[in-house]
Design a protein around this motif. Structure first.
Motif, PDB file in Angstrom:
ATOM      1  N   THR A  84       0.454  -1.293   0.215  1.00 39.06           N
ATOM      2  CA  THR A  84      -0.602   0.284   0.319  1.00 39.06           C
ATOM      3  C   THR A  84       0.555   1.516   0.045  1.00 39.06           C
ATOM      4  N   LEU A  85       1.374   1.671   1.066  1.00 38.40           N
ATOM      5  CA  LEU A  85       2.185   2.803   1.199  1.00 38.40           C
ATOM      6  C   LEU A  85       3.653   3.310   0.733  1.00 38.40           C
ATOM      7  N   CYS A  86       4.043   1.661   0.812  1.00 34.62           N
ATOM      8  CA  CYS A  86       5.369   1.751   0.612  1.00 34.62           C
ATOM      9  C   CYS A  86       5.516   0.871  -1.185  1.00 34.62           C
ATOM     10  N   SER A  87       5.047   1.685  -1.604  1.00 37.21           N
ATOM     11  CA  SER A  87       4.691   0.739  -3.345  1.00 37.21           C
ATOM     12  C   SER A  87       5.696   1.471  -4.005  1.00 37.21           C
ATOM     13  N   LEU A  88       5.824   0.751  -5.041  1.00 34.47           N
ATOM     14  CA  LEU A  88       7.247   0.553  -6.241  1.00 34.47           C
ATOM     15  C   LEU A  88       7.217   1.493  -6.652  1.00 34.47           C
ATOM     16  N   SER A  89       7.119   2.678  -7.277  1.00 29.67           N
ATOM     17  CA  SER A  89       7.108   3.898  -7.814  1.00 29.67           C
ATOM     18  C   SER A  89       6.662   5.025  -7.218  1.00 29.67           C
ATOM     19  N   ASN A  90       5.660   5.687  -6.517  1.00 28.85           N
ATOM     20  CA  ASN A  90       5.336   6.154  -5.855  1.00 28.85           C
ATOM     21  C   ASN A  90       4.699   6.408  -4.659  1.00 28.85           C
ATOM     22  N   GLY A 124       4.306   6.291  -0.079  1.00 31.24           N
ATOM     23  CA  GLY A 124       3.766   7.181   0.782  1.00 31.24           C
ATOM     24  C   GLY A 124       4.434   7.337   2.343  1.00 31.24           C
ATOM     25  N   CYS A 125       5.356   8.167   1.582  1.00 30.77           N
ATOM     26  CA  CYS A 125       6.041   8.092   2.951  1.00 30.77           C
ATOM     27  C   CYS A 125       5.909   8.992   4.211  1.00 30.77           C
ATOM     28  N   ALA A 126       5.122   9.855   3.651  1.00 31.46           N
ATOM     29  CA  ALA A 126       4.175  11.231   4.570  1.00 31.46           C
ATOM     30  C   ALA A 126       4.259  10.761   5.308  1.00 31.46           C
ATOM     31  N   ALA A 127       3.267   9.001   4.933  1.00 27.10           N
ATOM     32  CA  ALA A 127       2.133   8.448   5.627  1.00 27.10           C
ATOM     33  C   ALA A 127       2.676   7.295   6.720  1.00 27.10           C
ATOM     34  N   CYS A 128       4.058   7.023   6.283  1.00 27.89           N
ATOM     35  CA  CYS A 128       4.403   6.165   6.754  1.00 27.89           C
ATOM     36  C   CYS A 128       4.775   5.474   8.092  1.00 27.89           C
ATOM     37  N   PRO A 129       4.265   5.263   8.400  1.00 30.77           N
ATOM     38  CA  PRO A 129       4.485   4.471  10.200  1.00 30.77           C
ATOM     39  C   PRO A 129       5.800   4.089  10.998  1.00 30.77           C
ATOM     40  N   ILE A 130       7.056   4.113   9.725  1.00 26.01           N
ATOM     41  CA  ILE A 130       8.388   3.893   9.717  1.00 26.01           C
ATOM     42  C   ILE A 130       9.725   4.241   9.201  1.00 26.01           C
TER      43      ILE A 130
END
Length: 456
Positions: free
Chosen positions: A239-245, A247-253
């Protein structure tokens, strides 16, 4: 990386041994991390990642049917079976696609013992459209093995690995998710997350690198909630840590992500640079002539409700699409013109079915429908499709009793039932082409009649 180290790619002796299949795609230079064998998570990092990721997972996990099955003691076997089925289905298939397949599968075979009673043809039909049919053959074989050994579902990685078709990933997933064993799992999503956490630029397909990813995943797995943690790690990658885009801003780690830290220090570095991309093996181009053979009922063929049957051929029990049904077809050495394709099909029908188009039957119509491309993981198959409509001469049924059953397996399928059969996506493409062609032809009949009446 040591202070003052140059930002360039260093080719190690190991990397020189990489085959053409896994050579790296040239890209802009990025800072390399230390030798992957020396990389590890500190105790503080591990505790922070576990706590943050599990909290995020508890709040954001997707509602998936295989996660709803109870993990209570009396439901352990059912839970293990459900995880097994879902994990096999999810290999190289989107979650959104798997959901409906999983529900239908569990309705038909709710337990391992139910599945063990199924035939290969039944499971192939249920699986049709998911691809990679070797997976379902092993799933069926494995179910039969477990039942033959007493029916108790194995709970440890070592026991699970003894079952046909269960490898390192699937055994880890079942053991941790279904039976709470503190073992890691590593799939593409996990590789992506860990490679970014540690900014690992080593070839992710290299055997030594893969081994290191398993070691790092093993350091992270939570001993109290291993199944949830492994699912959380995969969920994050999906979901968040996708291949090309990503979502670092919402990443819990994100606070522990070295790739994100490097990207903030240099505009030339991006989180999506990790893991290193490798060149995929070049697809092999193949060509085939497909003949959709429709047999009309000679006594009804002139009526508006003409009945018809189609010939389907069963593929060999080994190899690509093993055991599945398809229209008569033959591989061509290269692209071929219409005359060459028809000659090849005629020879195939004659040798396989003793079907002589000149003597035993009369051709009602034979039309070149067109071509379509079906892509497998390693093959790009171009199919030339024709519709061959036949009916017997002299109101005699077509006799295929001379057919050598050992050489080829075939059957008639009623036209009404063909559309509801479990066909592979490639065969369904061909059938859809034929149906559209028939609809177009049917729609033009009134117009052709009208033009004929005007000329008269």
């Amino acid at each position: 990386m040591e202070a003052g180290a140059e930002k360039k790619r260093v080719i190690s002796p190991k990397s020189k041994k990489r085959g053409r299949r896994n050579r790296e795609i040239p890209r802009k230079e990025v800072p390399l991390s230390d030798d992957i064998e020396d990389i590890s998570f500190s105790k503080d990092e591990t505790l922070q990642i576990r706590a943050s990721l599990l909290e995020w997972y508890d709040e954001n996990q997707r509602d998936l049917p295989w996660r709803r099955i109870s993990s209570g003691f009396d439901e352990r076997d059912k839970r293990g079976y459900a995880v097994w089925v879902s994990e096999v289905m999810l290999q190289q298939t989107r979650v959104s696609t798997v959901i409906d397949y999983f529900k239908r599968w569990m309705n038909k075979w709710p337990t391992l013992h139910h599945l063990a009673q199924a035939s290969l043809e039944e499971v192939n039909e249920m699986w049709a459209g998911l691809g990679y049919y070797r997976r379902v053959r092993f799933l069926l074989q494995g179910a039969k093995e477990v039942v033959e050994e007493g029916g108790s579902f194995p709970e440890t990685v070592s026991e699970l690995r003894k079952i046909k078709g269960i490898g390192e990933y699937t055994s880890g997933a079942i053991a941790s998710i279904a039976f709470n064993k503190a073992v890691p799992v590593v799939d593409g999503n996990v590789v992506r997350v860990i490679s970014r956490l540690k900014a690992i630029s080593a070839n992710p397909k290299d055997a030594a690198t893969v081994k290191s990813f398993w070691k790092l995943a093993g350091q992270l797995v939570d001993p109290c909630r291993p199944g949830d943690f492994n699912q959380a790690l995969m969920e994050l990658g999906a979901t968040l840590c996708s291949l090309s885009n990503p979502g670092c801003a919402a990443c819990p780690i994100s606070a522990q992500c070295h790739a994100l830290s490097l990207s903030r220090q240099s505009e030339s570095v991006h989180v999506s640079d990790y893991p290193t991309k490798v060149v995929k093996a070049k697809q092999r181009h193949e060509f085939s002539a497909v003949s959709v053979v429709e047999i009309l009922d000679c006594q009804e063929m002139t009526g508006p409700q003409s009945s018809s049957k189609y010939i389907l051929v069963k593929r060999p029990d080994e190899g690509l699409l093993a055991g599945l049904w398809e229209f008569p077809s033959i591989l061509l050495e290269k692209e071929a013109d219409l005359a060459s394709r028809r000659k090849a099909i005629d020879n195939f029908l004659q040798s396989s079915f003793y079907l002589d188009l000149k003597e035993s039957t009369r051709i009602v119509s034979r039309e070149d429908i067109g071509e379509c491309v079906h892509v497998f993981s390693h093959i790009r198959l171009k199919m030339y499709v024709e519709l061959l409509v036949l009916h017997p001469k002299g109101n005699r049924s077509i006799d295929y009793k001379k057919l050598d059953k050992e050489s080829i397996t075939w059957k008639y399928v009623d036209g009404k039932n063909l559309g509801s059969m479990g066909l592979s996506s490639g065969v369904r493409k061909v059938y859809t082409m034929v149906q559209k062609h028939k609809q177009t032809e049917q729609a033009t009949i009134p117009e052709r009649r009208k033009k004929t009446a005007v000329r008269r």
